[in-house]
Design an enzyme around this catalytic site. Sequence first.
Site, PDB file in Angstrom:
ATOM      1  N   TYR A 230       1.031  -1.322   0.234  1.00 19.86           N
ATOM      2  CA  TYR A 230       0.421  -0.145   0.237  1.00 19.86           C
ATOM      3  C   TYR A 230       0.695   1.026  -0.276  1.00 19.86           C
ATOM      4  O   TYR A 230       1.911   1.311   0.573  1.00 19.86           O
ATOM      5  CB  TYR A 230      -1.136   0.074   1.071  1.00 19.86           C
ATOM      6  CG  TYR A 230      -0.504  -0.540   2.480  1.00 19.86           C
ATOM      7  CD1 TYR A 230      -1.810  -0.367   3.648  1.00 19.86           C
ATOM      8  CD2 TYR A 230       0.418   0.513   3.024  1.00 19.86           C
ATOM      9  CE1 TYR A 230      -1.606  -0.750   4.946  1.00 19.86           C
ATOM     10  CE2 TYR A 230       0.825  -0.128   4.531  1.00 19.86           C
ATOM     11  CZ  TYR A 230       0.221  -0.725   5.332  1.00 19.86           C
ATOM     12  OH  TYR A 230       0.709  -1.011   6.931  1.00 19.86           O
ATOM     13  N   GLU A 231      -0.075   2.523  -0.586  1.00 19.23           N
ATOM     14  CA  GLU A 231       0.906   3.975  -0.485  1.00 19.23           C
ATOM     15  C   GLU A 231       1.959   3.551  -1.729  1.00 19.23           C
ATOM     16  O   GLU A 231       2.406   4.686  -1.343  1.00 19.23           O
ATOM     17  CB  GLU A 231       1.983   3.995   1.010  1.00 19.23           C
ATOM     18  CG  GLU A 231       0.525   4.295   1.541  1.00 19.23           C
ATOM     19  CD  GLU A 231      -0.703   4.563   1.798  1.00 19.23           C
ATOM     20  OE1 GLU A 231      -1.162   5.240   1.408  1.00 19.23           O
ATOM     21  OE2 GLU A 231      -2.011   4.040   2.808  1.00 19.23           O
ATOM     22  N   GLY A 232       1.570   2.876  -2.406  1.00 14.76           N
ATOM     23  CA  GLY A 232       2.646   2.818  -3.660  1.00 14.76           C
ATOM     24  C   GLY A 232       3.417   1.609  -3.503  1.00 14.76           C
ATOM     25  O   GLY A 232       4.370   1.588  -2.425  1.00 14.76           O
TER      26      GLY A 232
ATOM     27  N   GLN B 182       7.431   2.840  -6.138  1.00 11.79           N
ATOM     28  CA  GLN B 182       8.242   3.631  -5.793  1.00 11.79           C
ATOM     29  C   GLN B 182       9.537   4.161  -6.025  1.00 11.79           C
ATOM     30  O   GLN B 182      10.124   5.022  -6.308  1.00 11.79           O
ATOM     31  CB  GLN B 182       8.455   2.886  -4.395  1.00 11.79           C
ATOM     32  CG  GLN B 182       7.530   3.282  -3.048  1.00 11.79           C
ATOM     33  CD  GLN B 182       6.738   4.164  -2.782  1.00 11.79           C
ATOM     34  OE1 GLN B 182       7.548   5.787  -2.965  1.00 11.79           O
ATOM     35  NE2 GLN B 182       5.430   4.564  -3.073  1.00 11.79           N
TER      36      GLN B 182
END
Length: 598
Positions: A439-441, A446
């Site tokens: 999650y969050e990329g 990233q």
Amino acid sequence: MADYRAPLKDINFALFDVLKYADHYAKNQLDMIDQETTESVIEQAAKFAENVLVPLNAVGDQEGCKWDDGVVTTPTGFKEAYQQFIEAGWPSMTHHEEFGGQGLPSSLGTVLNEIVGSANWAWGMYPGLSHGCMETLFTHGTDEQKATYLPPLVSGQWTGTMCLTEPHCGTDLGMLRTKAEPQADGSYSLTGTKIFISAGEHDMSDNIVHIVLARLPDAPAGTKGISLFIVPKFLAKEDGQVGERNAVNCGALEEKMGIHGNATCVLNFDGATGYLIGQANKGLACMFTFMNTARLGTALQGLAHTELGYQKSLDYARERLQMRSLTGAKNPEGPADPIIVHPDVRRMLLTQKALAEGGRMLAYFAAQQLDVTKYSTDDAAKAHADQLLSLLTPIAKAFMTETGFEASSLAMQCFGGHGYIREWGVEQNMRDSRIAMLYEGTTGVQALDLLGRKVLGTQGETLQVFTKLIYKFCQANVDNESLKEFVEPLTSHNKEWGELTMHIGLTALENADEVGAASVDYLMYSGYIALAYFWALAAETAQQKLDSGDGDADFYKAKLATAQFYFQRILPRTRTHHDCIKSGVGNLMALSSDQFSF
């Protein structure tokens, strides 16, 4: 069974000895806090985490959250713990005084979040996501929106979420379909479904403020047509109190591998009332305020699982008796020696220790830069800190979560078969840690952000901001014999970092896929060098303490030994990443899609 204990000595070493936080506070007009106050706050956070949150960690995993016709109930004790959290004033600690906050620096919140997350990551996500919500509102909201939503969010009475992902749309947000129809009163009616919404519905707060990406009727296609909205669970009355229920409901809870104590929700927006944040069709830029806050928070998740696994496996290795040492009995009165005497167990423990303590320094350094961007009156210093954050955010998020999962696996390995059963909590730690790389990329996302946007996209300028710090450290210590074993390899790697970046840039001019082929190896390579820099700083600090006779000599000797381990056994991993990058994209693209047969 060993439980988490906040590593107060190492936290203070990283903050005040290595990163010179006392000077940092003075330089950035943070005169409301000093070392004594910081240590006191951290000690109180440790007490809350150890006494209240640790006992709920296994409870949350075993009970999970319960869904009944849209109503979500959190595990036993979660709601009561949150009320204690609010009453102690923890949610408001780092937020603006004009909205009821205490005005303490963001970096102190980083330490609090590490301690809370290490004790019980699933519980910590409920208040943790609210910080990004508040930052987004403070940065992009109108005065009226701030006055309505920030005071109850700052107090913790309300919590916040981030709503991006849809069933068909994850990383590629340009594909999202949630609609926002303008209404006569200036509000918007939102219709659509969001999935994987952490803390999207629960019984711990009076209201939940959803920050939602959606598309206006006349919006351009792709990411240029995304807007951002506030969609509260309950509409706010004019006096700021909770009003009527909004048309947003939890359709289901996801059945997950880990973090069972946190409600991961499917949210249905059925004509829900929302309010535009910022400009129409500029929502993705606003949402990045939330996402970057969340990404740094997720880096702490990697640290939390590393620290928890390390503590559990260290205690176990000291007590578990198995076999005799190859160099002779170390526990002659017992039937066998404790497994901590065996070299391979030492390898696993030292790897966890080096990654935990190195990751802590990286996380606190990033938090320091966040302080500078918020509180400094020096524009040049703020710009420098912003560039460092731009580079370090994807590194910290991806590298620390990848190594956090590795460390949680090593912790399980230290336990042998006992690690695979629930009793010791290490299998839960490993399951809980796996989501952090997603999650969050994801790590791949990233890595593309780091290499494509932050490094190549700035012609290496952003990278040089950090490599110059390393260069200055190495130059200042070039004649320091006690640090030679750290300075020489760090100097070599720092130079190679720039050369490797240039190589990727040149090959990408002929084939853009070279960037994608190199990106994850490049990110991991960068992470190992970043940690090497902080371990060199730690070694310098520890040596100075030993030379002056100041403090706990055994603690500083352990720092030097761990730095040596990192440089000799962990940093060489860069050779594999270097060679993989140099091998190019050809070996990845040689097969056609049809040739991936089975």
